[in-house]
Structure formats: C-alpha cells, structure tokens
Design an enzyme around this catalytic site. Sequence first.
Site, short mmCIF file in Angstrom:
data_model
loop_
_atom_site.label_atom_id
_atom_site.label_comp_id
_atom_site.label_asym_id
_atom_site.label_seq_id
_atom_site.Cartn_x
_atom_site.Cartn_y
_atom_site.Cartn_z
N LYS A 126 0.88 -1.18 0.00
CA LYS A 126 0.00 0.00 0.00
C LYS A 126 0.90 1.21 0.00
CE LYS A 126 -4.42 1.26 0.47
NZ LYS A 126 -5.62 0.60 -0.06
N GLY A 136 -20.48 6.47 4.23
CA GLY A 136 -19.57 6.82 3.14
C GLY A 136 -20.29 6.66 1.82
N GLY A 142 -18.90 7.46 -1.42
CA GLY A 142 -17.96 7.70 -2.51
C GLY A 142 -18.04 6.53 -3.46
N ASN A 143 -16.91 6.13 -3.99
CA ASN A 143 -16.88 5.06 -4.98
C ASN A 143 -17.51 3.76 -4.45
OD1 ASN A 143 -15.21 2.66 -6.24
ND2 ASN A 143 -15.27 4.28 -7.75
N VAL A 144 -17.07 3.32 -3.29
CA VAL A 144 -17.55 2.04 -2.76
C VAL A 144 -19.01 2.14 -2.29
CG1 VAL A 144 -17.18 0.25 -1.01
CG2 VAL A 144 -15.22 1.38 -2.06
N GLY A 145 -19.30 3.16 -1.50
CA GLY A 145 -20.64 3.31 -0.94
C GLY A 145 -21.71 3.44 -2.02
P1 NAD Z 1 -14.07 7.86 -1.74
O1 NAD Z 1 -13.08 8.92 -1.48
O2 NAD Z 1 -14.64 7.72 -3.10
O3 NAD Z 1 -15.32 8.03 -0.74
C1 NAD Z 1 -15.19 8.15 0.63
C2 NAD Z 1 -16.53 8.57 1.22
O4 NAD Z 1 -16.41 8.58 2.63
C3 NAD Z 1 -17.00 9.96 0.83
O5 NAD Z 1 -18.40 9.93 0.58
C4 NAD Z 1 -16.76 10.79 2.09
O6 NAD Z 1 -17.67 11.87 2.23
C5 NAD Z 1 -17.00 9.75 3.14
N1 NAD Z 1 -16.44 10.07 4.43
C6 NAD Z 1 -15.20 10.52 4.73
N2 NAD Z 1 -15.09 10.72 6.06
C7 NAD Z 1 -16.28 10.34 6.59
C8 NAD Z 1 -16.80 10.29 7.89
N3 NAD Z 1 -16.08 10.67 8.94
N4 NAD Z 1 -18.09 9.87 8.07
C9 NAD Z 1 -18.84 9.48 7.02
N5 NAD Z 1 -18.39 9.50 5.77
C10 NAD Z 1 -17.14 9.92 5.57
O7 NAD Z 1 -13.39 6.51 -1.25
P2 NAD Z 1 -13.71 5.02 -1.72
O8 NAD Z 1 -12.88 4.68 -2.90
O9 NAD Z 1 -15.19 4.85 -1.77
O10 NAD Z 1 -13.11 4.19 -0.51
C11 NAD Z 1 -13.82 4.04 0.72
C12 NAD Z 1 -13.14 2.97 1.54
O11 NAD Z 1 -13.15 1.74 0.82
C13 NAD Z 1 -11.67 3.20 1.90
O12 NAD Z 1 -11.46 2.66 3.16
C14 NAD Z 1 -10.92 2.39 0.88
O13 NAD Z 1 -9.66 1.98 1.34
C15 NAD Z 1 -11.83 1.21 0.74
N6 NAD Z 1 -11.65 0.49 -0.52
C16 NAD Z 1 -11.89 1.10 -1.69
C17 NAD Z 1 -11.73 0.39 -2.86
C18 NAD Z 1 -12.07 0.99 -4.17
O14 NAD Z 1 -11.90 0.34 -5.20
N7 NAD Z 1 -12.60 2.20 -4.21
C19 NAD Z 1 -11.27 -0.94 -2.83
C20 NAD Z 1 -11.05 -1.55 -1.60
C21 NAD Z 1 -11.26 -0.81 -0.45
#
Ligand code: NAD
Length: 360
Positions: free
Chosen positions: A73, A174, A176-179
């Site tokens: 990472k 959350g 973002g991408n995952v949510g």
């Molecule tokens: P992202 O930046 O697209 O979205 C993150 C979201 O979290 C945003 O909506 C943001 O507003 C929200 N957020 C931040 N702080 C917050 C808080 N205190 N309370 C509530 N919401 C909050 O990120 P992502 O790509 O969706 O990744 C999210 C998680 O998933 C991370 O832990 C990442 O490591 C993990 N992950 C992502 C992927 C991927 O492919 N995107 C793969 C494996 C794991």
Amino acid sequence: MIEHDEFGPEKILEVSDADTGMHGFLVIDNTVLGPGKGGIRMTSGVNAEEVFRLARTMTWKCALAELPFGGAKSGLIIEKGISLDEKKKKVEAFSRALKPVCPSQYIAAPDINCGEKEMKWFAEANSSMKSCTGKPADMGGLPHELGSTGFGVAHSADVAAKSLGIGKNVAIQGFGNVGQFAAKFLAEIGYTIIAVSDSKGCIYNPGGLDVSKLISIKKETRSVVNYNEGEVLDGRMVFELDADIIIPAAIADVINKDNADKIKAKLIVEGANISITDSAKEILHSRGIFVVPDMIANAGGVISSYVEHIGGNEDETFKMIEEKVRKNTKLIIEHAQTKRIKPHDAGIEIAKQRIREAKK
Ligand code: NAD
C-alpha cells in the site's frame, strides 16, 4: 508502531521532494505470491503506520482471492483544498520516486481521493503501463469508476444475509466510490437502503432512499444531506439505526469500543478497509453480530486490478468478482462458524496457510 513478523513488512519507504512538496510512503508487506498490490491513499493525515496496516490487509486479501499478487500500500500526503495542478505535480513526483520498485515489486491502484485521472498521471510519470491499475479505458484500464469494489461488497452482503437469515434494510457509511456502487447494486437486487452518511452527516428514511436520486444529489451538491425526503442526522448515527446490515465504506477505525455496543444490525460488511478496531471486533463477536471482513468483502477492487493487469475486459471483471467474492464469503462463514472464531481470524488463518504453503 510497525511490528515485523514472518509475513513482513519487507520494505518501508518514505519519500519526499522539495520542489513539489511531495511527501509519501510505500509499504511492501509480502511478495511471496507476487508483486505487492495496493492503492495509493491520498489524504492529509496518511502516515507509515496506517499504510502498513492497509498493506497487511492487502497481503491477506490477495491470498484469499487467490491472485498472483502480494500485499502493499502507499500513501501520499494531499492537503485539503489543494489545486489540481499541485496534486498532479505531487502524484508525478511520487511516481518517479517509486520507480526503482514499481512495477517490479509494487503495482499501484486508486484509493481514497484518487481515480483514473491520478492513475494516468502516475503511469505516465513512471513510463510503464504496468506500474498501476485503475487507469482510464483509453490506456487499457478498467477504471475505478466502474464500481467493481461496490459490486463485490453488494454480492458479499447478499450471500451473508441469505446464509445467516438476515433482513434487507441497509445503512451505509460513506457515499464515494464504494458506498455509491454498493448501494446501487444492492438496490438492484431488492435491498432497501434506509440510511447513507458522508462527511457532512447522515440521511435516513426507514421507508427507503432512492439511490439514483441520492447519487445525483451527492454529485450536484457534494453531500447526501441535501436529499430532501428523509431525516438529516449526525453522521455517527448511521451505526445506531434499526438496520439489518451496516456497510462501513469510508475511513478506518469507525466502529470502535465507543459505538460497538450501540449497533443494532446483525451483519456488518466491511466495504472500507480496517473500519473496525480490534476491541470492537471482540464486542461485536460476543454480541453475535457477524462481520464479513474487508479482506473478503471489498476484494472486488483488487480482482478488477488483476483482470486489468492481464489485459482482460469489463465483463470478465464482473464475472470473476461475483464468483470469487460469493465463494469466499461462504467460505469465511463456514470456517468461522465451524471453528467458533471471529470471521476476521478465520480469514487471516486461511490466508496465512496459503502464503506459508506457497513459500515452501
Ligand atoms: P471515496 O473517497 O470515493 O469516498 C469516501 C466517502 O467517505 C465519501 O463519501 C466521504 O464523504 C466519506 N467520508 C469521509 N469521512 C467520513 C466520515 N467521517 N463519516 C462518514 N463519511 C465519511 O473513497 P472510496 O474509494 O469509496 O473508498 C472508501 C473505503 O473503501 C476506503 O477505506 C478504501 O480503502 C476502501 N476500498 C476502496 C476500494 C475501491 O476500489 N474504491 C477498494 C477496496 C477498499
């Protein structure tokens, strides 16, 4: 404190560059199964210890998904409000600094605050298309923006809910991408998303939220709290509602000893990495709440990276994610129930065994 054990970490690099103000970290945890795979976390507070914990999760995740990748990472300090031009310079400087080990021992990918644009900058500065995955489609990539991780999280939640006899109301932290993609795919297969939070707060409607509308509102106004058919709550409340399933999909350590007792859901599916502290895992286990760990639930991202790495396409990605995530979610449930151990421990046990065997 980063503790070394039989699995790693093999390398910890801290890099900086005075011209651009770039400051970042790379932890290559274990390369027994292949080059270390893991995203670049771009936040203001990222540090070597956080990167190590995430790298270790990648070691287990790649072993469980049976991919020819090890765990790694990286983290690049990106201050809030930074201009796109400054961010680009930092990403490029970070990529150049990692070139001696990337892509030979480390292959990057997107993580928080990072998408196909950043991966394009990274690959160009490294001058190898193999240096990262998650690149734009015109560079041979399967972009992060396809939603492969959220797709896998949705499948994992579906298998676990059906196997454990759990209901269909879901709360997601959350958006973002995952949510967003987890919400979209779950809604498509008949689950009801009753609450979603982001860094500004939580929107709650026990009758269900319209996911496509919520995605547009998040895009237009930057927060889910502007969705007007629901109650706006403090963001922390997302874990305390009457949901059957909780999906943390934001940042680390959000379920901890302060809120683990207040959770009403019977199933937690870790979309985010390391979202539950060790003490909270104990509390949840003793309360009979089943946790599908990050290393299983959000493996869709790294599976998609693998398909990109071998030159595969979108259809192959989704097919492989569905197969592997569903199979591994079942495996972890059976293993944890048979041995009466926490699902996290079951996942680590299986991953360790596979790495030890490969090392032999
Ligand atoms: P992202 O930046 O697209 O979205 C993150 C979201 O979290 C945003 O909506 C943001 O507003 C929200 N957020 C931040 N702080 C917050 C808080 N205190 N309370 C509530 N919401 C909050 O990120 P992502 O790509 O969706 O990744 C999210 C998680 O998933 C991370 O832990 C990442 O490591 C993990 N992950 C992502 C992927 C991927 O492919 N995107 C793969 C494996 C794991």
